[in-house]
Design a protein around this motif. Structure first.
Motif, mmCIF file in Angstrom:
data_model
loop_
_atom_site.group_PDB
_atom_site.id
_atom_site.type_symbol
_atom_site.label_atom_id
_atom_site.label_comp_id
_atom_site.label_asym_id
_atom_site.label_seq_id
_atom_site.Cartn_x
_atom_site.Cartn_y
_atom_site.Cartn_z
ATOM 1 N N GLU A 240 0.789 3.878 -2.852
ATOM 2 C CA GLU A 240 0.224 5.156 -2.429
ATOM 3 C C GLU A 240 1.200 6.303 -2.662
ATOM 4 N N PHE B 172 -6.327 -1.132 -3.207
ATOM 5 C CA PHE B 172 -5.903 -1.262 -1.817
ATOM 6 C C PHE B 172 -6.936 -0.724 -0.830
ATOM 7 N N TRP C 5 0.837 -1.200 0.000
ATOM 8 C CA TRP C 5 0.000 0.000 0.000
ATOM 9 C C TRP C 5 0.871 1.248 0.000
#
Length: 498
Positions: free
Chosen positions: A99, A418, A95
């Motif tokens: 991200e 996610f 993630w």
């Protein structure tokens, strides 16, 4: 900068600022920009509004579930913490990988680009009213975009409460601006005896498709709407800085999403009442959807040249708020990963005076600046996405696709993947952690149906991205990037203890 090893971020955000962070980071460019994409793929008004409502309902379903998880783990990092605690360190790392490199960086870059475009519209209308003159060429606009990012980064380095207060003020302005758009057609109709463009119910036809629904087109439109709602989870990364998190996090999530649904649906009804569909889906000579935000065209029709300036100012204010929110929220992920040694440890250092993760803010903003320049050059000079080999995969930049749309589609693929997994952690924690009033002061309404429905719909959206030619490139490259992150984790972090 004088960093220090502080153990935790101070809890300085109350319910009003927490709600403003959600609303302010979500309302950015989508409500002004993505209506064209929706109308192009879903020509019927009723079905198009259904896309906007469904996007809001998805955010509502997700927020009902995620609020329970966020109250369980009210720490800096948000989804990183949820995924790490739910599925293990590798899930948390992936993630963070996606991200930082795609979701947050591309969001900031796309928003900053739109801010500069709106500023350019104001400048052009002020100097050359009614003319399509390029006042700032490509590279000066890129430089201005970088300066905007750097300026907001400096503000947020100087204190979380300062950044939150700026966010609250801008959010109030942007909500007022959208209410202005919603009521403008009726105000003009009431105040002008014979308005040139009165609200017209005929623009709402056709209301529904005469035959079968084009579900693939519906899915493409929904991806655009998900960008407009993207960021409803932004309370989670700063949960460690929210006062009384068990009370204020659910309030902020639910109130924020209800405000968003109301404003988005109201603004799009106003657009359709004034603009015929041909104007909404107008294309330029290159076959690309008009880059002019719908709000600009809408206000121009109703108010003339002054409407262009007003609308551009509205878009600038809205985008600036969303951009500030991303710079406020995003670096908390690097802070949390730095604490776990899944990112450079210096990212977990707080500024000695301002108590902010200043180095993490600088890193995220620098990457966003590089994306602004890189993706801008990619589309401006029509460079191939993969210049050497692999041409059979058709992974080059589609003709007529703007830098804004390229970056936002990458954002939605990464975030949808996610964030859906993050919502699904509610099932893991229900099995692992006993449900008691002490550890569950808030419990998801409608469990297990609510999170299961969210996961099923988002799974269908992701599958459609691989099917749709308009978004297949972003989906395939996104999956490749996730796979690369897995290899990095195995090579660099697999042997480290949790």
């Amino acid at each position: 900068m004088q960093p220090t090893h502080s153990q935790s971020l101070p809890r300085v955000l109350g319910p009003w600022i927490a709600t403003a962070i959600i609303v302010g980071t979500v309302i950015g460019s989508g409500v002004f920009k993505k209506g064209r994409n929706v109308s192009e793929n879903v020509p019927e008004f009723g079905l198009a509004m259904g896309v906007w409502v469904l996007g809001g309902l998805l955010a509502l379903l997700g927020s009902l579930a995620l609020a329970e998880v966020a109250v369980l783990f009210p720490r800096a990092g948000g989804n990183y913490v949820f995924l790490r605690e739910g599925y293990g360190r590798m899930a948390g790392f992936l993630w963070g990988w996606v991200e930082f490199w795609i979701i947050r960086g591309a969001s900031a870059a796309a928003l900053a680009t739109m801010f500069t475009d709106s500023f350019h519209d104001v400048l052009r209308q002020s100097l050359y009213p009614g003319q399509r003159v390029e006042v700032l060429t490509f590279w000066p606009r890129q430089l201005l975009t970088v300066f905007v990012l750097a300026g907001l980064a400096t503000v947020n380095m100087r204190g979380t409460f300062l950044g939150g207060a700026v966010q609250f003020a801008i959010t109030v302005l942007k909500v007022a601006s959208i209410l202005f758009i919603i009521t403008l057609p009726f105000g003009v109709y009431a105040l002008v005896a014979e308005p040139t463009y009165p609200p017209t119910l005929g623009h709402l036809s056709p209301m529904w498709p005469s035959g079968a629904i084009n579900w693939s087109g519906f899915g493409v439109a929904l991806v655009g709407v998900l960008w407009a709602y993207n960021g409803w989870m932004n309370i989670a990364p700063i949960a460690g800085e929210v006062k009384d998190p068990s009370r204020n996090i659910p309030i902020a999530l639910l109130a924020g999403v209800f405000i968003l649904i109301t404003l988005y649906c109201g603004a799009n009804v106003a657009y359709y009442l004034v603009l015929p569909r041909g104007a909404i889906v107008a294309k330029d000579a290159a076959g690309q959807l008009s880059a002019t935000p719908l709000a600009t065209e809408f206000c121009s029709v109703l108010l003339g040249p002054v409407g262009v300036v007003i609308a551009s100012a509205i878009v600038m204010t809205s985008v600036l708020g969303a951009l500030n929110g991303n710079i406020l929220v995003g670096p908390r992920l690097l802070y949390a990963m730095g604490q776990d040694r899944l990112a450079p440890a210096n990212f977990a250092r707080l500024h000695a005076r301002y108590q902010t993760p200043a180095l993490a803010i600088a890193a995220m903003t620098s990457w966003a600046c590089l994306l602004v320049v890189g993706v801008g050059a990619l589309t401006h000079y029509r460079l191939p996405l993969i210049p050497l080999g692999f041409h059979d995969l058709d992974l080059n930049v589609p003709e007529g696709k703007s830098p804004f749309d390229i970056m936002t589609d990458f954002v939605i693929f990464g975030s949808a993947t996610f964030e859906t997994l993050a919502v699904a952690t509610i099932f893991v924690f229900r099995q692992r952690i006993p449900v008691t009033p002490e550890n569950r002061p808030y419990r998801c309404w409608g469990y297990p149906l609510v999170p299961a429905l969210y996961i099923a719909i988002m799974g269908a959206v992701l599958a459609n991205m691989f099917i749709s030619p308009e978004q297949r490139t972003e989906a395939i490259v996104g999956m490749g990037f996730i796979g690369t992150g897995a290899l990095v984790y195995v090579a660099c972090f697999q042997s480290r203890k949790a």
